[in-house]
Write a protein that holds these residues in place. Sequence first.
Motif, mmCIF file in Angstrom:
data_model
loop_
_atom_site.group_PDB
_atom_site.id
_atom_site.type_symbol
_atom_site.label_atom_id
_atom_site.label_comp_id
_atom_site.label_asym_id
_atom_site.label_seq_id
_atom_site.Cartn_x
_atom_site.Cartn_y
_atom_site.Cartn_z
ATOM 1 N N LEU A 104 0.815 -1.214 0.000
ATOM 2 C CA LEU A 104 0.000 0.000 0.000
ATOM 3 C C LEU A 104 0.845 1.258 0.000
ATOM 4 O O LEU A 104 1.936 1.300 0.568
ATOM 5 N N ASP A 128 -3.123 5.307 1.936
ATOM 6 C CA ASP A 128 -3.954 4.104 2.050
ATOM 7 C C ASP A 128 -3.482 3.227 3.209
ATOM 8 O O ASP A 128 -4.303 2.604 3.895
ATOM 9 N N ARG A 169 -5.735 2.010 6.340
ATOM 10 C CA ARG A 169 -5.972 0.580 6.577
ATOM 11 C C ARG A 169 -5.545 0.174 7.985
ATOM 12 O O ARG A 169 -6.243 -0.610 8.647
#
Length: 261
Positions: free
Chosen positions: A147, A151, A155
């Motif tokens: 990622l 992001d 997450r």
Amino acid sequence: MTGPWPHPKTGILYFRKATPPDLFRDRARLAELGIKLTGEIHRSLGTKDRKLAERTFKEVSLEIEAMWSRCRELLNGGPLEISHKNAVALAGADAVTFLQENEGNPDKVAAPTVWVNSIFRTMRKALGLQGSQSLRLHELEAALAPLKFIDLKKRVAELLPNEPPGPSKAALQTLEYALRAFPSAKSQFRAKAALKSKGLVVSAASKAKLMGQFAKFHGLAWEKLEAYLVPWNKSKLHFVWLLSQEQEFDSWLAGRRTLSF
């Protein structure tokens, strides 16, 4: 050495030149100022072609001579002091460059993948984990390592509340802390690069002042990049607050870029 030197094994041509005796004698003083000198400069010219190497040799020679001149100036006058105004100017300009490089695709800013891998692997190794605990750490590493930065932050924030206590939650908490520190760490790297690119050697106090300004301005730059990805209907107040902060930072943006809502 008056021209490129061929490496006896590879044939690659090198720049080689002895450090001037006066500077080599003062290498201990220069080391205290953050400059390390050896008895000889030895740098690859990246080619076996002598004509190409000779051009590069001249460029490197000028660069090295300039560096030695700065060393002498430093020994005679001491490190430079940077004013608050100049520290703000240098940090602000670099933050603008960072925004211009990344604002088109803020979701593509690279994450510290090495940190992600290191955290999960260190946790497995330190605790000697096997079975389901080790498998969960492998799963998290595989899912998170690819990622990009923004992001990855999102997450990790989503996973943490539901992760049961144990090594995997501890690893996520460590990663969350590392991600909070990443923009500041990256800003320190950019501050050092800015000093190097301008050939500046500054006092410890000036360096600390500059590092502080870089952390401040880049912190705001990262906030702005993340704000671009927040849907307007959820973030109007966030934008209002964000754009009201640090007027001197926004003054750097005036005339250089346009915020799009």
